[in-house]
Scaffold this motif. Structure first.
Motif, PDB file in Angstrom:
ATOM      1  N   GLU A  72      -6.784   8.863  -5.269  1.00 30.28           N
ATOM      2  CA  GLU A  72      -6.396   9.022  -3.985  1.00 30.28           C
ATOM      3  C   GLU A  72      -5.957   7.501  -3.348  1.00 30.28           C
ATOM      4  OE1 GLU A  72     -10.209   6.281  -2.520  1.00 30.28           O
ATOM      5  OE2 GLU A  72     -10.875   7.260  -4.916  1.00 30.28           O
ATOM      6  N   LYS A  73      -5.549   7.639  -2.510  1.00 29.17           N
ATOM      7  CA  LYS A  73      -4.947   6.812  -2.090  1.00 29.17           C
ATOM      8  C   LYS A  73      -4.894   6.343  -0.815  1.00 29.17           C
ATOM      9  CE  LYS A  73      -0.704   9.516  -0.526  1.00 29.17           C
ATOM     10  NZ  LYS A  73      -0.754   8.547   0.761  1.00 29.17           N
ATOM     11  N   CYS A  74      -3.649   5.113   0.019  1.00 29.80           N
ATOM     12  CA  CYS A  74      -4.178   4.860   1.664  1.00 29.80           C
ATOM     13  C   CYS A  74      -3.572   6.292   2.287  1.00 29.80           C
ATOM     14  CB  CYS A  74      -2.542   3.797   1.710  1.00 29.80           C
ATOM     15  SG  CYS A  74      -2.509   3.858   3.308  1.00 29.80           S
ATOM     16  N   HIS A  75      -3.734   6.343   4.258  1.00 31.12           N
ATOM     17  CA  HIS A  75      -3.336   8.118   4.381  1.00 31.12           C
ATOM     18  C   HIS A  75      -3.237   7.137   5.363  1.00 31.12           C
ATOM     19  CE1 HIS A  75      -7.957   7.743   5.060  1.00 31.12           C
ATOM     20  NE2 HIS A  75      -8.181   7.930   3.962  1.00 31.12           N
ATOM     21  N   PHE A  76      -2.630   6.116   5.548  1.00 30.46           N
ATOM     22  CA  PHE A  76      -2.955   5.838   7.501  1.00 30.46           C
ATOM     23  C   PHE A  76      -4.496   6.215   7.811  1.00 30.46           C
ATOM     24  CE2 PHE A  76       1.939   5.186   7.815  1.00 30.46           C
ATOM     25  CZ  PHE A  76       2.041   4.483   7.135  1.00 30.46           C
ATOM     26  N   CYS A  77      -5.497   6.214   7.434  1.00 31.62           N
ATOM     27  CA  CYS A  77      -6.272   5.913   8.466  1.00 31.62           C
ATOM     28  C   CYS A  77      -5.845   7.144   8.976  1.00 31.62           C
ATOM     29  CB  CYS A  77      -6.925   4.588   9.035  1.00 31.62           C
ATOM     30  SG  CYS A  77      -7.662   3.318   8.414  1.00 31.62           S
ATOM     31  N   TRP A 126       0.643  16.477  -0.378  1.00 35.68           N
ATOM     32  CA  TRP A 126       1.739  16.728   0.038  1.00 35.68           C
ATOM     33  C   TRP A 126       2.244  15.797   1.175  1.00 35.68           C
ATOM     34  CZ3 TRP A 126      -2.947  19.235   0.346  1.00 35.68           C
ATOM     35  CH2 TRP A 126      -3.199  19.835   1.383  1.00 35.68           C
ATOM     36  N   GLN A 127       3.444  16.070   1.945  1.00 34.06           N
ATOM     37  CA  GLN A 127       3.963  15.190   2.956  1.00 34.06           C
ATOM     38  C   GLN A 127       3.092  16.313   4.376  1.00 34.06           C
ATOM     39  OE1 GLN A 127       7.274  13.134   4.713  1.00 34.06           O
ATOM     40  NE2 GLN A 127       7.889  13.566   2.748  1.00 34.06           N
ATOM     41  N   GLU A 128       3.121  15.675   5.302  1.00 30.82           N
ATOM     42  CA  GLU A 128       2.878  15.833   6.513  1.00 30.82           C
ATOM     43  C   GLU A 128       3.902  15.894   8.211  1.00 30.82           C
ATOM     44  OE1 GLU A 128      -1.309  17.123   7.634  1.00 30.82           O
ATOM     45  OE2 GLU A 128      -1.324  18.239   6.487  1.00 30.82           O
ATOM     46  N   THR A 129       3.764  16.749   8.818  1.00 31.25           N
ATOM     47  CA  THR A 129       4.711  16.700   9.896  1.00 31.25           C
ATOM     48  C   THR A 129       5.240  15.344  10.767  1.00 31.25           C
ATOM     49  OG1 THR A 129       3.680  17.747  10.992  1.00 31.25           O
ATOM     50  CG2 THR A 129       4.752  18.748   9.642  1.00 31.25           C
ATOM     51  N   ASP A 130       3.762  14.624  10.196  1.00 34.40           N
ATOM     52  CA  ASP A 130       3.463  13.092  10.939  1.00 34.40           C
ATOM     53  C   ASP A 130       3.954  11.842   9.615  1.00 34.40           C
ATOM     54  OD1 ASP A 130       1.254  13.492   9.850  1.00 34.40           O
ATOM     55  OD2 ASP A 130       0.042  12.999  11.303  1.00 34.40           O
ATOM     56  N   GLY A 131       4.544  12.715   8.847  1.00 31.71           N
ATOM     57  CA  GLY A 131       4.450  11.399   8.076  1.00 31.71           C
ATOM     58  C   GLY A 131       3.762  11.324   6.709  1.00 31.71           C
ATOM     59  N   ILE A 132       2.130  11.474   6.626  1.00 31.87           N
ATOM     60  CA  ILE A 132       1.138  11.106   6.095  1.00 31.87           C
ATOM     61  C   ILE A 132       1.471  11.796   4.799  1.00 31.87           C
ATOM     62  CG2 ILE A 132      -1.143  10.608   6.050  1.00 31.87           C
ATOM     63  CD1 ILE A 132      -1.075   9.454   8.679  1.00 31.87           C
ATOM     64  N   THR A 133       1.065  11.745   3.865  1.00 32.80           N
ATOM     65  CA  THR A 133       1.625  12.333   2.312  1.00 32.80           C
ATOM     66  C   THR A 133       0.106  12.142   1.855  1.00 32.80           C
ATOM     67  OG1 THR A 133       3.406  11.421   1.664  1.00 32.80           O
ATOM     68  CG2 THR A 133       1.970  12.176   0.051  1.00 32.80           C
ATOM     69  N   GLN A 135       1.123  -1.540  -0.314  1.00 25.61           N
ATOM     70  CA  GLN A 135       0.217   0.239   0.029  1.00 25.61           C
ATOM     71  C   GLN A 135       0.697   1.020   0.059  1.00 25.61           C
ATOM     72  OE1 GLN A 135      -0.888  -1.653   3.751  1.00 25.61           O
ATOM     73  NE2 GLN A 135      -1.386   0.362   4.603  1.00 25.61           N
ATOM     74  N   CYS A 136       0.425   2.075   0.128  1.00 20.81           N
ATOM     75  CA  CYS A 136       1.306   3.536  -0.013  1.00 20.81           C
ATOM     76  C   CYS A 136       2.413   3.069   0.850  1.00 20.81           C
ATOM     77  CB  CYS A 136      -0.030   4.692   0.194  1.00 20.81           C
ATOM     78  SG  CYS A 136       1.114   6.477   0.524  1.00 20.81           S
ATOM     79  N   GLN A 137       4.045   3.461   0.757  1.00 21.84           N
ATOM     80  CA  GLN A 137       4.522   3.272   2.210  1.00 21.84           C
ATOM     81  C   GLN A 137       4.904   4.170   2.869  1.00 21.84           C
ATOM     82  OE1 GLN A 137       6.461   0.342   1.449  1.00 21.84           O
ATOM     83  NE2 GLN A 137       4.554  -0.370   0.736  1.00 21.84           N
ATOM     84  N   GLN A 138       4.356   5.903   2.091  1.00 22.61           N
ATOM     85  CA  GLN A 138       4.160   7.272   3.448  1.00 22.61           C
ATOM     86  C   GLN A 138       5.514   7.802   3.160  1.00 22.61           C
ATOM     87  OE1 GLN A 138       1.662   8.156   3.390  1.00 22.61           O
ATOM     88  NE2 GLN A 138       0.255   6.285   3.576  1.00 22.61           N
ATOM     89  N   CYS A 139       6.463   7.981   1.879  1.00 19.27           N
ATOM     90  CA  CYS A 139       7.645   7.844   1.912  1.00 19.27           C
ATOM     91  C   CYS A 139       8.423   9.555   2.491  1.00 19.27           C
ATOM     92  CB  CYS A 139       8.222   8.100   0.475  1.00 19.27           C
ATOM     93  SG  CYS A 139       7.673   6.765  -0.618  1.00 19.27           S
ATOM     94  N   LYS A 140       9.324   9.530   2.955  1.00 20.34           N
ATOM     95  CA  LYS A 140      10.086   9.841   3.498  1.00 20.34           C
ATOM     96  C   LYS A 140      10.529  11.103   2.507  1.00 20.34           C
ATOM     97  CE  LYS A 140      12.456   9.743   7.679  1.00 20.34           C
ATOM     98  NZ  LYS A 140      13.540   8.913   7.919  1.00 20.34           N
ATOM     99  N   ASN A 141      10.583  10.434   1.402  1.00 20.36           N
ATOM    100  CA  ASN A 141      11.478  11.047  -0.008  1.00 20.36           C
ATOM    101  C   ASN A 141      10.053  11.026  -1.401  1.00 20.36           C
ATOM    102  OD1 ASN A 141      12.871  12.787  -1.788  1.00 20.36           O
ATOM    103  ND2 ASN A 141      14.401  11.522  -1.837  1.00 20.36           N
ATOM    104  N   PRO A 142       8.142  11.680  -1.183  1.00 15.50           N
ATOM    105  CA  PRO A 142       7.490  10.781  -2.092  1.00 15.50           C
ATOM    106  C   PRO A 142       8.005  11.865  -3.149  1.00 15.50           C
ATOM    107  CG  PRO A 142       6.729  12.850  -0.508  1.00 15.50           C
ATOM    108  CD  PRO A 142       8.072  12.196  -0.023  1.00 15.50           C
ATOM    109  N   PRO A 143       8.013  11.220  -4.433  1.00 15.09           N
ATOM    110  CA  PRO A 143       8.075  10.830  -5.551  1.00 15.09           C
ATOM    111  C   PRO A 143       6.681  11.981  -6.109  1.00 15.09           C
ATOM    112  CG  PRO A 143       8.734   8.905  -5.557  1.00 15.09           C
ATOM    113  CD  PRO A 143       8.530   9.381  -4.095  1.00 15.09           C
ATOM    114  N   CYS A 144       5.917  10.765  -5.879  1.00 19.26           N
ATOM    115  CA  CYS A 144       4.402  11.502  -6.044  1.00 19.26           C
ATOM    116  C   CYS A 144       4.310  13.565  -5.946  1.00 19.26           C
ATOM    117  CB  CYS A 144       3.327  10.696  -5.514  1.00 19.26           C
ATOM    118  SG  CYS A 144       3.526  10.847  -3.906  1.00 19.26           S
ATOM    119  N   VAL A 145       4.449  13.159  -4.490  1.00 17.81           N
ATOM    120  CA  VAL A 145       4.379  14.864  -4.153  1.00 17.81           C
ATOM    121  C   VAL A 145       5.008  15.861  -5.282  1.00 17.81           C
ATOM    122  CG1 VAL A 145       5.572  16.342  -2.288  1.00 17.81           C
ATOM    123  CG2 VAL A 145       4.371  14.053  -1.674  1.00 17.81           C
ATOM    124  N   LYS A 146       6.380  15.132  -5.413  1.00 20.89           N
ATOM    125  CA  LYS A 146       7.468  15.978  -6.187  1.00 20.89           C
ATOM    126  C   LYS A 146       6.999  16.402  -7.720  1.00 20.89           C
ATOM    127  CE  LYS A 146      12.119  14.953  -4.183  1.00 20.89           C
ATOM    128  NZ  LYS A 146      12.720  13.592  -3.945  1.00 20.89           N
TER     129      LYS A 146
END
Lengths: 260, 318
Positions: free
Chosen positions: B251-256, B190-197, B171-182
Motif C-alpha cells: 500500500e502507499k499514499c494515493h492522494f486520498c 498503475w497510473q490513472e489519468t489524473d496522475g494518481i498511481t 510520501q508517494c510522489q505520484q511520478c509521471k514515470n513511475p518505476p514501481c508500475v514498471k
C-alpha cells in the motif's frame, strides 16, 4: 520378547515422536514470530484540523465570549487611550491588557497599537494607508504592510484553504492570518511534535535504530533478511534511469536555499 | 527356460512376509519426517485468518470489470468490513475526473516538522496501527543542505521547529514515470489519468518489487495482518484507496483518492497547522498549485535525476 510386541513397541515409540513433533511445530517451539510490542494510539489532538488560534470572526460564528473586543466597556468614546513608554522607548502594556504581548517583528518594529487599531474608534482597525476595516476583515490590515505575503495568501499559496479544491463540488474556507498568527506576536508558535515512527521491534535504549535515516523503510527490509531481490530490481532500475533520463526544467539550486 | 531362483539366504525375509523390521523402521522414519515437514510447511495456514473467498478468487482484473461486477465487489467488501469491524462502510469506486491532473506542492520554508500529517493520513486511510504503517515520513535536515543521507526521521525534541534544521515530509510522489508500475509483474499497480498511481489490493501478489523500485521509500508492505481499532476505522472508503488491506499486500499514499476525487483536499493538507501543504489541479490555471508553479522560483523534485518526474514539488518562499 516376541517380534510382534517389538513391532508394536517401535510403532508406539514412533507415533509418540510424531505426535510430539507435530505438537512442537504447532506450538512453534522454535522461531516464535516476532512479538509485536504495544504501540499506543496517537493522541487525538494530533488529528485535530483546527488552526493555531481562533480569530474574532470564529468567535462570532461560534457565538462565544466577545468581551475582549468590547473596547468601550472600559474605554471612553472620543477619548483615545494614551500610549505610555518606558525610558528606553518601549511601549508599556497596561495589566488590563496582559493577554496582549507585543512582539511584532524581530525588533519589535511594529509595536505601536495605533499602527493597527483605530485610535478614534477602538472597535475598528486601520490599515497603513488609512482605511478602516472591521476586526473580521483583519487580513486587509495585515496585507497593507505585508503585500507579497498577502498576494500569496489570496492565491492560496500562503496560509491554508480547507474544504474543497473543486469549488463546483463544495465550499472552501480560507483561513485568516490571525488564525495562525497572533497579531501582537505574529511569530508562528512552536509545538510538541507528534510521535515518530515505531520500529517493528523495540530497540534497546541507547542502541542505534535499525534503518538508516536515509532509508526509513530498511528496518522492514532487513526483517526479511533477503535483499537480493532489491539488488535485482535496482539493477533493472539502473537501466530505467538511463533510458528515461530526460533534460529537466525544474531547478535544484542548493545555493539558493535560504536558512530559516 | 525360467531364470534360476536367487540363492536363498537365512537372514533375508521371505518375499511374502510383507514388512521386515528394517524396512518398517526405514519407512516409518521417512514417513515421520515427511509428515512433520508437511505439518511445518502448512503451519502458516493456521495463521491465515482471511482465506480468499471464491468471489475474491474469481474476481476480474480492475480494468476489465463492468459496473455490475464492481457493484458486486463493493458489496462483498462492505460485507467483509462489516463482519470484521461491525461497522457498515460506504465503499465507492471513484473514477478520475476529466481535465484534472493532481499536483502536490510542499513549502519547505513553512513546514515545522510536527508530524500531524503523518497521523492524519493514518486515520484517514485506515493504515495498520500495530505494526505501524505510515505513508508519510518527515525527514529532518540540517539547514542549507539537501543531502538525504544526512536526514533523520526519529527526531523527538520537546518542540518543533528546531533551530538549524528544516523538515521534509516524503510520501508517494505520484511520478509521471513511475518505476514501481514498471516492475509490477501482475499489473496490480498503475497510473490513472489524473496522475494518481493506484494499487488494486485484490490483485497484488505481495512480491514487493515495487517497494524496491521506489526511490522514495513510499511503499509499505503488510507483513502481518493489519490491526485497526474499530473506533478509529474511517468508514468512508474507496476501492483503490483506503479500504482495509490484507496481510501480504502493498500500500502507499494515493492522494486520498476517496477525498480528492470527490473534490476535497487530502487529509494531510487539512491538518497542516502551518499551511505548508498545497494540492490541486494543475490543468486549472486558477488553482493554488498553478499559481505556485508559476510564481515561486525554486523547486525540488526529489531524486529527479532518476527520471521519475514526480508530481510532488518542494518549494521555498524566497
Amino acid at each position: 520378547m516376541s517380534p510382534g510386541s517389538k513391532t508394536s513397541a517401535v510403532l508406539f515409540g514412533l507415533s509418540t515422536i510424531f505426535v510430539a513433533l507435530a505438537a512442537g511445530f504447532l506450538l512453534d517451539f522454535r522461531g516464535q514470530p516476532a512479538l509485536l510490542y504495544p504501540i499506543p494510539l496517537v493522541a487525538t489532538n494530533f488529528l485535530d484540523t483546527a488552526t493555531v488560534r481562533r480569530s474574532y470572526a470564529d468567535l462570532v460564528r461560534a457565538g462565544d465570549d466577545l468581551s475582549d473586543f468590547d473596547c468601550y466597556a472600559c474605554h471612553e468614546r472620543g477619548k483615545p487611550p494614551r500610549l505610555r513608554f518606558d525610558a528606553d522607548q518601549h511601549l508599556i502594556v497596561p495589566k488590563e491588557h496582559s493577554d496582549v504581548v507585543m512582539g511584532h517583528g524581530r525588533h519589535g518594529r511594529n509595536n505601536n497599537c495605533f499602527n493597527c487599531h483605530d485610535e478614534n474608534n477602538l472597535e475598528l482597525l486601520e490599515t497603513r494607508d488609512g482605511h478602516q476595516v472591521k476586526f473580521a476583515d483583519s487580513p486587509a490590515l495585515c496585507g497593507s504592510c505585508h503585500g507579497p505575503t498577502y498576494r500569496d495568501w489570496e492565491a492560496g499559496a500562503h496560509g491554508r484553504i480547507s474544504g474543497y479544491w473543486d469549488r463546483d463540488l463544495g465550499e472552501a474556507q480560507r483561513k485568516a492570518c490571525v488564525n495562525c498568527h497572533n497579531p501582537h506576536s505574529p511569530r508562528f508558535p512552536s509545538r510538541q511534535p507528534a510521535p515518530g515512527p515505531h520500529l517493528l521491534r523495540p530497540v534497546a535504549a541507547g542502541a542505534a535504530s535499525s534503518g538508516t535515516p536515509s532509508n526509513p523503510g530498511s528496518e522492514w527490509v532487513s526483517l526479511v533478511g533477503r535483499d537480493s531481490w532489491r539488488a535485482a530490481v535496482e539493477t533493472k532500475l539502473g537501466v530505467l534511469a538511463r533510458e528515461d533520463a530526460r533534460p529537466t526544467g525544474a531547478v535544484v539550486k542548493l545555493a539558493q536555499y535560504p536558512s530559516r | 527356460m525360467p531364470a534360476p531362483e536367487p540363492n536363498f539366504t537365512p537372514d533375508a525375509a521371505p518375499a511374502d512376509a510383507g514388512v521386515t523390521r528394517r524396512s518398517f523402521l526405514r519407512t516409518s522414519a521417512v514417513l515421520t519426517t515427511g509428515l512433520a515437514a508437511l505439518a511445518a510447511s502448512l503451519k502458516p495456514l493456521l495463521q491465515m485468518n482471511d482465506f480468499p473467498t471464491a468471489e475474491r478468487f474469481l474476481q476480474k482484473y480492475y480494468k476489465e470489470m463492468t459496473p455490475d461486477d464492481m457493484a458486486k465487489v463493493i458489496r462483498r467488501i462492505e460485507n467483509e468490513v462489516e463482519r470484521q469491524y461491525g461497522i457498515r462502510p460506504h465503499v465507492r469506486d471513484l473514477k478520475p475526473m476529466d481535465g484534472v491532473e493532481f499536483v502536490y506542492c510542499l513549502n519547505l520554508t513553512r513546514c515545522i516538522g510536527c508530524r500531524k500529517c503523518v497521523h492524519a493520513c493514518v486515520a484517514e486511510n485506515n493504515q495498520s496501527r500495530n505494526p505501524e504503517i505510515q505513508y508519510i515520513r518527515v525527514l529532518r535536515l540540517p539547514d542549507g543542505s539537501l543531502d538525504i543521507e544526512k536526514a533523520e526521521h526519529n527526531y523527538a525534541p520537546e518542540s518543533v521547529p528546531e533551530k538549524g534544521y528544516f523538515y521534509m515530509p516524503v510520501q508517494c510522489q505520484q511520478c509521471k514515470n513511475p518505476p514501481c508500475v514498471k516492475v509490477c509483474p501482475v499489473h496490480a499497480t498503475w497510473q490513472e489519468t489524473d496522475g494518481i498511481t493506484v494499487i488494486d489490493y485484490d490483485w497484488c501478489i505481495g512480491c514487493r518489487y515495487c517497494e524496491a523500485a521506489c526511490p522514495y521509500w513510499a511503499r509499505r508492505f503488510n507483513f502481518t495482518k493489519p490491526s485497526i481499532p474499530k473506533e478509529r476505522l474511517n468508514p468512508e472508503m474507496s476501492y483503490l484507496g483506503n479500504r482495509p488491506r490484507r496481510q501480504g499486500v502493498m500500500e502507499k499514499c494515493h492522494f486520498c483518492i476517496q477525498r480528492t476525487r470527490a473534490g476535497r483536499y487530502p487529509a494531510c493538507l487539512e491538518v497542516c497547522p502551518a499551511g505548508a501543504r498545497k494540492f490541486g489541479n494543475i490543468l486549472d490555471p486558477n488553482s493554488e498549485v498553478s499559481y505556485i508553479l508559476k510564481n515561486k522560483r525554486v523547486f525540488i523534485q526529489l531524486k529527479e535525476e532518476m527520471g521519475t518526474s514526480p508530481r510532488f514539488f518542494y518549494y521555498f518562499d524566497v
